[in-house]
Design a protein around this motif. Sequence first.
Motif, mmCIF file in Angstrom:
data_model
loop_
_atom_site.group_PDB
_atom_site.id
_atom_site.type_symbol
_atom_site.label_atom_id
_atom_site.label_comp_id
_atom_site.label_asym_id
_atom_site.label_seq_id
_atom_site.Cartn_x
_atom_site.Cartn_y
_atom_site.Cartn_z
ATOM 1 N N ARG A 232 4.945 -4.614 -9.788
ATOM 2 C CA ARG A 232 3.835 -4.084 -10.584
ATOM 3 C C ARG A 232 2.519 -4.047 -9.808
ATOM 4 O O ARG A 232 1.720 -3.111 -9.959
ATOM 5 C CB ARG A 232 3.666 -4.934 -11.845
ATOM 6 N N ASN A 233 2.268 -5.058 -8.965
ATOM 7 C CA ASN A 233 0.969 -5.189 -8.311
ATOM 8 C C ASN A 233 0.895 -4.481 -6.970
ATOM 9 O O ASN A 233 0.180 -4.902 -6.056
ATOM 10 C CB ASN A 233 0.615 -6.671 -8.127
ATOM 11 N N THR A 234 1.633 -3.390 -6.805
ATOM 12 C CA THR A 234 1.617 -2.590 -5.589
ATOM 13 C C THR A 234 1.182 -1.168 -5.914
ATOM 14 O O THR A 234 1.097 -0.775 -7.073
ATOM 15 C CB THR A 234 3.003 -2.552 -4.930
ATOM 16 N N GLU A 235 0.918 -0.388 -4.873
ATOM 17 C CA GLU A 235 0.555 1.011 -5.096
ATOM 18 C C GLU A 235 1.702 1.769 -5.767
ATOM 19 O O GLU A 235 1.463 2.615 -6.626
ATOM 20 C CB GLU A 235 0.188 1.678 -3.762
ATOM 21 N N THR A 236 2.940 1.442 -5.391
ATOM 22 C CA THR A 236 4.091 2.058 -6.051
ATOM 23 C C THR A 236 4.124 1.701 -7.528
ATOM 24 O O THR A 236 4.370 2.557 -8.385
ATOM 25 C CB THR A 236 5.401 1.610 -5.376
ATOM 26 N N TRP B 78 0.803 -1.227 0.000
ATOM 27 C CA TRP B 78 0.000 0.000 0.000
ATOM 28 C C TRP B 78 0.834 1.273 0.000
ATOM 29 O O TRP B 78 0.378 2.316 -0.454
ATOM 30 C CB TRP B 78 -0.907 0.020 1.226
ATOM 31 N N LEU B 79 2.038 1.205 0.523
ATOM 32 C CA LEU B 79 2.783 2.449 0.744
ATOM 33 C C LEU B 79 3.376 3.021 -0.541
ATOM 34 O O LEU B 79 3.561 2.327 -1.538
ATOM 35 C CB LEU B 79 3.880 2.244 1.786
ATOM 36 N N LEU B 80 3.655 4.314 -0.492
ATOM 37 C CA LEU B 80 4.433 5.024 -1.504
ATOM 38 C C LEU B 80 5.672 5.534 -0.777
ATOM 39 O O LEU B 80 5.632 6.567 -0.126
ATOM 40 C CB LEU B 80 3.625 6.185 -2.102
ATOM 41 N N PRO B 81 6.782 4.808 -0.865
ATOM 42 C CA PRO B 81 7.924 5.050 0.037
ATOM 43 C C PRO B 81 8.721 6.298 -0.313
ATOM 44 O O PRO B 81 8.671 6.801 -1.443
ATOM 45 C CB PRO B 81 8.771 3.791 -0.157
ATOM 46 N N ASN B 82 9.468 6.771 0.667
ATOM 47 C CA ASN B 82 10.367 7.908 0.460
ATOM 48 C C ASN B 82 11.271 7.688 -0.743
ATOM 49 O O ASN B 82 11.503 8.601 -1.543
ATOM 50 C CB ASN B 82 11.238 8.129 1.710
#
Length: 391
Positions: free
Chosen positions: A309-313, A289-293
């Motif tokens: 590919r299958n993540t929010e990022t 779920w995260l969008l990391p630093n």
Amino acid sequence: MLHVLYLVHDLSDPAVRRRVIMLQAGGADVTLAGFKRADKPVAGLEMLSPIDLGPTQDGRFAQRIVAIAKAALSLGGKLQGIRKPDVIIGRNLEMLALANRAKALFSSDAPIVYECLDIHRLLLGQNRISRALRRTERVLGKNASLLMTSSPAFVRDYFQRFRQIDAPVALLQNKVLELNGGSDTSNQALQGPKPGEPWQIGWFGALRCRKSLELLAAFTRRMEGRFEVVLRGRPAYSEFTDFDGFVAAEPYLRFEGAYRNPEDLPRVYGEVHFSWAIDFFEEGLNSSWLLPNRLYEGCRYGAVPIAMRNTETGRFLADRHLGKLLDEPSVDALAALFEDLTPETYSAARRKILAEDRGTWVCDVRDCRALVERLAGLRSTRVPNMMLQAA
């Protein structure tokens, strides 16, 4: 001037320093209080004289509960004499509990802001502990006037799904903080490594994913020196059997220690070609779920991101047609991802990142002011400043 009482779970977390700088740049006066997980706070916060609420240990859930209970009992004395806050921010669930306690101690109408940048796995299960923690969060969150979080997936897949917090949401992505314009990336070299030198993958920040470490080690050994991995930041030693020993034994991995954020970002990302934006620490949950630093930092300075590919990022990058997207976490898949890698294809990928609008990656003074204005707008009425007496 808006007075913010900022309660944090870890005074040594570089992200805490970044948020304090952001609040100050936006025009707020900040009182910082929190727990310690290191001998001293991050450099740059000393001038605030942070209020020490005691030690906690990463990964020691029971110890942290005891520390929160002790801090709740002593909070009146700790905060004695400080000016009554206009806004109280609690960073993470345990600090939301203390934010409610501080509001009661001040007999205050100061709005509470819940800052949640990670969803701990203990909140996501169906056992008694997880259900109790979610119930606690719902109760504590009833007093929250604003939820600050860093990814829309946290809102969509957790807070809305479990109906946790009924409060407006402020999405504060983990962008690079640049208050003085930042360095120019337009003239940085676009080519790959010199002949005979390896491609460099940078994995920076909170190093807590054993699966990533093992995958990168196996991949670089498969590539026999065509790729090297540079690790920088703060390893979560509790998540590794022997982080230092493992890295030292790998011929194409090296750990370069901590770095200053944001001061060192142009240098550390400027030394690598790719940025590892993958985290399996809580696979399928928080890590998906995260969008990391490191997503924003790497792209700001032209390092091509590698993401699942299958993540929010992955979705964030796919929407912009940027980066390298991995379909499965295997050495074979990672090797296939780089089959067509040449200096020319790399330059094209990097050029697309540098052509993206700067605001996609960067938070500037205007954003800081907008945040403080949003916080100031939460206050329902103005009351005279008061001092907290010993409780």
